[in-house]
Design a protein around this motif. Structure first.
Motif, mmCIF file in Angstrom:
data_model
loop_
_atom_site.group_PDB
_atom_site.id
_atom_site.type_symbol
_atom_site.label_atom_id
_atom_site.label_comp_id
_atom_site.label_asym_id
_atom_site.label_seq_id
_atom_site.Cartn_x
_atom_site.Cartn_y
_atom_site.Cartn_z
ATOM 1 N N GLY A 61 0.837 -1.188 0.000
ATOM 2 C CA GLY A 61 0.000 0.000 0.000
ATOM 3 C C GLY A 61 0.875 1.242 0.000
ATOM 4 O O GLY A 61 2.105 1.163 0.002
ATOM 5 N N TRP A 62 0.225 2.409 0.001
ATOM 6 C CA TRP A 62 0.960 3.678 -0.011
ATOM 7 C C TRP A 62 1.355 4.042 1.412
ATOM 8 O O TRP A 62 0.519 4.412 2.228
ATOM 9 N N GLN A 63 2.640 3.929 1.730
ATOM 10 C CA GLN A 63 3.147 4.151 3.082
ATOM 11 C C GLN A 63 3.685 5.569 3.207
ATOM 12 O O GLN A 63 4.887 5.811 3.065
ATOM 13 N N ALA A 64 2.784 6.522 3.473
ATOM 14 C CA ALA A 64 3.205 7.916 3.618
ATOM 15 C C ALA A 64 3.198 8.381 5.064
ATOM 16 O O ALA A 64 3.785 9.416 5.379
ATOM 17 N N ALA A 65 2.552 7.637 5.951
ATOM 18 C CA ALA A 65 2.361 8.122 7.320
ATOM 19 C C ALA A 65 3.680 8.294 8.069
ATOM 20 O O ALA A 65 3.768 9.111 8.987
ATOM 21 N N TRP A 66 4.714 7.563 7.688
ATOM 22 C CA TRP A 66 5.969 7.599 8.441
ATOM 23 C C TRP A 66 6.762 8.871 8.205
ATOM 24 O O TRP A 66 7.619 9.232 9.012
ATOM 25 N N ASP A 67 6.495 9.574 7.108
ATOM 26 C CA ASP A 67 7.302 10.739 6.740
ATOM 27 C C ASP A 67 6.373 11.881 6.340
ATOM 28 O O ASP A 67 5.692 11.799 5.317
ATOM 29 N N PRO A 68 6.315 12.963 7.117
ATOM 30 C CA PRO A 68 5.384 14.056 6.802
ATOM 31 C C PRO A 68 5.697 14.773 5.499
ATOM 32 O O PRO A 68 4.885 15.566 5.025
ATOM 33 N N GLU A 69 6.853 14.512 4.896
ATOM 34 C CA GLU A 69 7.193 15.175 3.640
ATOM 35 C C GLU A 69 6.767 14.371 2.414
ATOM 36 O O GLU A 69 6.943 14.824 1.286
#
Length: 592
Positions: free
Chosen positions: A296-304
């Motif tokens: 899946g799209w793992q964006a939560a770990w990095d706010p950028e």
């Protein structure tokens, strides 16, 4: 290629300088090497088929310094240039310097000391990012890291932690023995990643110093990382090859670490793709790779990392941007946004049908347009309204969408940059928002009652509404282009939402004195025609009228606004005046 000289005295460190079409920068790179506080090194300057005289300029810059050698080869790419240097290197340690970058004077000394002190095979440092125009920004070279360790070592046994580290070859020092049987893959861009993960498996401890000892130039014309061409698809092939490497590495959390890396790399490449057709093909191919690898799209770990890009990969349009009236400089700023997945609508103003990137512009007639009607013809999950004179900052759209998606609230707010007066947090009185100063930089949640809604700055482009919130705004509100209308939209959307996300990061540039602020008479008519929201304190109209008068013309317009408020009976209330008003105005209002 020139032959390897028979020099029996091997240096401590070999520095490999890859050079291709960097004539304006190469002399600075060479000078930074010659200024190193640790002098025991050789420099292998590899001219990879430059046609702009880069090799000649480099040779002139190191003339008379026996530590430097110039190696010349036909253009074969960055990997081949580095590999040529590795084949000629004699030092016990090796470092890489790109020809358009530079080293801080203690780069070699401090990283060599770090390897010795930490007992590791390699070391990394922080960087200074040098942007066009001269702006410099230190970065720890660790993603999603607000407080990097000043010194120590980074264990490389958790794939999620490894994915946080800049994989770049250039901000590191290595024992040369690490490269036995290992070279950079030729014929592919984004070559650092495969070498970095191979090294992480070979040497699972990385000495680290947070000091920015490497100066990396960003956004140089012709730079690989900023190129909008079909070579961006190379990153997907690199990711596909890295799958079995990471998943079979023996590290912990390999599947999640691989997914995090995929999101970071796809995001970075998407930032530079402006051509709509190429972007559509890239998103399709990236989505197919994620599906193939079960990620899946793992964006939560990095706010950028863009959460909006994750929506776009799933076929959901993240955002509709609506410019109210003539867009002016906003169009160029929108065409350069890092988060490019949005539709662009101009309501009532003049605009071309296509922007230079090929982005389409949809024009709508403002006649009879209400918030609900506008919401019905938009396609984005979120809506950003832009008043005349407002210009989104380069990462403004992404910051707002990220905050909205993270908090799952119908309204998010950001700070402003006033073009002459500077930063403004978006609140005319931030004392009504407890804990705002202590809130994380990337934002948090606040409750919005009447006091908070009344203290919102009269701008539109620093707030993002979910489309259903726009549809719920009163039809009588209208979508005027003036500052008074912007203030009423800000008030009503805040009261309807009840809660909002807010960030202290600036997302919008506004003029110090917006040209669209109406005169006192026009503002009075608008305020008198608006039904008074029951949540607002009595006398709120006087607060808004005086705020608009001060924005329009400063102290000279305040006496007239006070008289108007007195005639309308708006001074009879308990609404607190803006603390930025002159003291005499606040004193008169306290006499109510």
């Amino acid at each position: 290629m020139t032959g390897r000289p028979a020099d029996p005295a091997a240096p401590l460190i070999s520095v490999i300088v890859a050079v291709h079409q960097v004539a304006p920068q190469i002399a600075e790179a060479i000078a930074s090497l010659r200024a190193q506080s640790l002098p025991d090194f050789e420099a292998l300057v590899v001219d990879d088929g430059s046609t702009d005289g880069s090799g000649r300029i480099a040779a002139e810059a190191f003339a008379g310094d026996a530590r430097f050698r110039l190696l010349v080869q036909p253009n074969r790419g960055l990997s081949a240039a580095r590999n040529a240097g590795l084949d000629q290197a004699r030092g016990a340690f090796v470092a890489f310097l790109d020809g358009d970058d530079a080293l801080a004077p203690d780069f070699l000394r401090d990283l060599h000391a770090a390897i010795r002190e930490e007992g590791t095979e390699w070391a990394a440092c922080g960087v200074t990012l040098v942007h066009p125009g001269g702006e410099e920004r230190p970065h720890p070279a660790l993603h999603a890291c607000d407080r990097p360790p000043e010194a120590g070592h980074l264990p490389l046994t958790d794939a999620c932690e490894v994915a946080r580290i800049f994989p770049s070859a250039w901000n590191k020092l290595y024992r040369r023995s690490l490269f036995e049987g290992l070279r950079f893959p030729e014929g592919s861009w984004f070559e650092d990643h495969e070498v970095f993960w191979a090294l992480a498996r070979r040497a699972p401890r990385l000495a680290y110093r947070s000091a920015p000892l490497y100066r990396h130039r960003r956004d140089r014309p012709g730079q690989i990382t900023g190129t909008d061409s079909d070579r961006v698809f190379d990153v997907l092939r690199v990711l596909d090859r890295l799958g079995p490497v990471i998943l079979g590495s023996g590290m912990t959390r390999t599947a999640e670490g691989y997914a995090r890396l995929a999101a970071r790399l796809i995001h970075e490449r998407a930032l530079v793709i402006r051509d709509p057709a190429r972007r559509a093909r890239f998103l399709t191919a990236a989505h197919a790779l994620l599906q193939h690898r079960g990620m899946g799209w793992q964006a939560a770990w990095d706010p950028e990392i863009s959460r909006g890009l994750g929506l776009a990969l799933e076929g959901v349009l993240p955002l509709s941007v609506v410019v109210l009236g003539d867009p002016g400089p906003a169009l160029a700023a929108l065409d350069a946004q890092g988060m490019a997945d949005f539709e662009l609508v101009v309501l009532g103003g003049r605009a071309p049908g296509l922007l230079p990137s090929g982005r389409a512009v949809r024009r709508l007639d403002p006649e009879g347009m209400t918030p609900a009607r506008l919401a019905s013809v938009l396609e984005g999950r979120w809506v950003l309204l832009l008043a005349p004179g407002e210009v989104p900052l380069p990462e403004g759209l992404m910051r707002l969408v990220n905050l909205g998606e993270r908090l799952d609230l119908p309204l998010v707010l950001g700070a402003l940059e006033r073009r002459g007066l500077g930063y403004h947090d978006g609140w005319t009185d931030n004392r009504v928002v407890p804990g705002l100063a202590a809130m994380p930089l990337w934002g948090g949640e606040v409750a919005l009652g009447g006091a908070q809604a009344l203290c919102l700055y009269p701008a539109l482009g620093n707030r993002l509404m979910r489309r259903d919130l726009l549809a719920a705004l009163p039809g009588a509100l209208g979508l005027g282009q003036d500052g008074a209308s912007a203030q009423m939209i800000a008030l009503e959307s805040a009261l309807q939402a009840g809660r909002a996300g807010t960030t202290r990061l600036a997302v919008l540039s506004v003029p110090d004195r917006p040209a669209t602020i109406p005169g006192t008479g026009a503002a009075r008519r608008l305020l008198a025609a608006c039904p008074a929201p029951p949540a607002l304190p009595r006398g709120w109209q006087a607060v808004v009228l005086l705020r608009l008068a001060q924005l329009r013309g400063g102290g000279l317009r305040l006496p007239g606004a006070l008289l108007t408020a007195l005639r309308e009976g708006w001074l009879a209330g308990d609404a607190a005046p803006d603390p930025g008003l002159p003291r005499w105005v606040r004193a008169l209002m306290r006499l109510r």
